[in-house]
Motif scaffolding. Structure first.
Motif, PDB file in Angstrom:
ATOM      1  N   SER A  10       0.823  -1.216   0.000  1.00 16.66           N
ATOM      2  CA  SER A  10       0.000   0.000   0.000  1.00 16.66           C
ATOM      3  C   SER A  10       0.855   1.264   0.000  1.00 16.66           C
ATOM      4  O   SER A  10       0.507   2.245  -0.661  1.00 16.66           O
ATOM      5  CB  SER A  10      -0.966  -0.006   1.179  1.00 16.66           C
ATOM      6  OG  SER A  10      -0.269  -0.034   2.403  1.00 16.66           O
ATOM      7  N   LYS A  14       0.797   4.082  -2.929  1.00 20.81           N
ATOM      8  CA  LYS A  14       0.544   5.507  -2.657  1.00 20.81           C
ATOM      9  C   LYS A  14       1.629   6.375  -3.277  1.00 20.81           C
ATOM     10  O   LYS A  14       1.345   7.447  -3.823  1.00 20.81           O
ATOM     11  CB  LYS A  14       0.470   5.753  -1.153  1.00 20.81           C
ATOM     12  CG  LYS A  14      -0.787   5.220  -0.516  1.00 20.81           C
ATOM     13  CD  LYS A  14      -0.763   5.435   0.975  1.00 20.81           C
ATOM     14  CE  LYS A  14      -1.953   4.742   1.637  1.00 20.81           C
ATOM     15  NZ  LYS A  14      -1.891   4.847   3.100  1.00 20.81           N
ATOM     16  N   GLU A  15       2.870   5.921  -3.197  1.00 16.34           N
ATOM     17  CA  GLU A  15       3.973   6.690  -3.779  1.00 16.34           C
ATOM     18  C   GLU A  15       3.852   6.743  -5.304  1.00 16.34           C
ATOM     19  O   GLU A  15       4.086   7.790  -5.907  1.00 16.34           O
ATOM     20  CB  GLU A  15       5.317   6.086  -3.366  1.00 16.34           C
ATOM     21  CG  GLU A  15       6.504   6.931  -3.715  1.00 16.34           C
ATOM     22  CD  GLU A  15       6.530   8.293  -3.038  1.00 16.34           C
ATOM     23  OE1 GLU A  15       7.043   9.247  -3.663  1.00 16.34           O
ATOM     24  OE2 GLU A  15       6.042   8.439  -1.895  1.00 16.34           O
ATOM     25  N   ALA A  17       1.035   6.553  -7.009  1.00 14.43           N
ATOM     26  CA  ALA A  17      -0.094   7.451  -7.275  1.00 14.43           C
ATOM     27  C   ALA A  17       0.336   8.904  -7.158  1.00 14.43           C
ATOM     28  O   ALA A  17      -0.019   9.743  -7.997  1.00 14.43           O
ATOM     29  CB  ALA A  17      -1.244   7.149  -6.320  1.00 14.43           C
ATOM     30  N   LYS A  18       1.121   9.192  -6.145  1.00 10.96           N
ATOM     31  CA  LYS A  18       1.610  10.563  -5.941  1.00 10.96           C
ATOM     32  C   LYS A  18       2.504  10.999  -7.108  1.00 10.96           C
ATOM     33  O   LYS A  18       2.345  12.103  -7.648  1.00 10.96           O
ATOM     34  CB  LYS A  18       2.389  10.623  -4.629  1.00 10.96           C
ATOM     35  CG  LYS A  18       3.008  11.945  -4.332  1.00 10.96           C
ATOM     36  CD  LYS A  18       3.778  11.875  -3.021  1.00 10.96           C
ATOM     37  CE  LYS A  18       4.639  13.097  -2.817  1.00 10.96           C
ATOM     38  NZ  LYS A  18       5.486  12.959  -1.627  1.00 10.96           N
ATOM     39  N   GLU A  21       0.523  11.702 -10.192  1.00  7.14           N
ATOM     40  CA  GLU A  21      -0.573  12.648  -9.954  1.00  7.14           C
ATOM     41  C   GLU A  21      -1.941  11.973  -9.966  1.00  7.14           C
ATOM     42  O   GLU A  21      -2.913  12.511 -10.491  1.00  7.14           O
ATOM     43  CB  GLU A  21      -0.507  13.781 -10.970  1.00  7.14           C
ATOM     44  CG  GLU A  21       0.803  14.537 -10.915  1.00  7.14           C
ATOM     45  CD  GLU A  21       1.015  15.502 -12.059  1.00  7.14           C
ATOM     46  OE1 GLU A  21       0.291  15.421 -13.079  1.00  7.14           O
ATOM     47  OE2 GLU A  21       1.922  16.341 -11.935  1.00  7.14           O
ATOM     48  N   ASN A  22      -1.999  10.756  -9.411  1.00  5.45           N
ATOM     49  CA  ASN A  22      -3.247   9.984  -9.359  1.00  5.45           C
ATOM     50  C   ASN A  22      -3.877   9.774 -10.731  1.00  5.45           C
ATOM     51  O   ASN A  22      -5.086   9.599 -10.851  1.00  5.45           O
ATOM     52  CB  ASN A  22      -4.261  10.624  -8.403  1.00  5.45           C
ATOM     53  CG  ASN A  22      -3.803  10.536  -6.972  1.00  5.45           C
ATOM     54  OD1 ASN A  22      -3.361   9.490  -6.517  1.00  5.45           O
ATOM     55  ND2 ASN A  22      -3.890  11.649  -6.268  1.00  5.45           N
ATOM     56  N   ASP A  23      -3.056   9.793 -11.760  1.00  6.68           N
ATOM     57  CA  ASP A  23      -3.534   9.638 -13.131  1.00  6.68           C
ATOM     58  C   ASP A  23      -3.035   8.297 -13.675  1.00  6.68           C
ATOM     59  O   ASP A  23      -1.864   8.146 -14.023  1.00  6.68           O
ATOM     60  CB  ASP A  23      -3.020  10.792 -13.991  1.00  6.68           C
ATOM     61  CG  ASP A  23      -3.573  10.789 -15.399  1.00  6.68           C
ATOM     62  OD1 ASP A  23      -3.939   9.712 -15.918  1.00  6.68           O
ATOM     63  OD2 ASP A  23      -3.615  11.883 -15.994  1.00  6.68           O
ATOM     64  N   ILE A  24      -3.924   7.330 -13.733  1.00  4.33           N
ATOM     65  CA  ILE A  24      -3.557   5.979 -14.156  1.00  4.33           C
ATOM     66  C   ILE A  24      -3.015   5.968 -15.579  1.00  4.33           C
ATOM     67  O   ILE A  24      -2.132   5.174 -15.909  1.00  4.33           O
ATOM     68  CB  ILE A  24      -4.752   5.001 -13.980  1.00  4.33           C
ATOM     69  CG1 ILE A  24      -4.289   3.561 -14.011  1.00  4.33           C
ATOM     70  CG2 ILE A  24      -5.827   5.256 -15.009  1.00  4.33           C
ATOM     71  CD1 ILE A  24      -3.602   3.113 -12.776  1.00  4.33           C
TER      72      ILE A  24
END
Length: 71
Positions: A10, A14-15, A17-18, A21-24
């Motif tokens: 997890s 989170k890293e 995603a950061k 920029e939370n952009d898949i």
């Protein structure tokens, strides 16, 4: 979305995603160029060493995983 990549817990998720920029799609685009680019990009992320980067790149090298990801 959970990808079940070996070594990605997890905190690592989170890293990632950061960093993207939370952009898949930004994350996915790293693998559309080539594996060397992906390795270089991922290895610059704090806490992502060779083993973890190799695990991610290997996961994306598997066509079945790509198909699952792109659904």
């Amino acid at each position: 979305m959970s990808l079940n990549i070996d070594g990605i817990g997890s905190q690592n998720a989170k890293e990632l995603a950061k960093q993207f920029e939370n952009d898949i799609q930004k994350f996915r685009d790293v693998f559309n160029i080539n594996n060397v680019y992906a390795e270089n990009t991922l290895s610059r992320i704090r806490g992502f060493g060779g083993v973890l980067v190799d695990s991610i790149v290997s996961w994306f090298a598997d066509k079945d995983n790509i198909n699952e990801f792109d659904r």
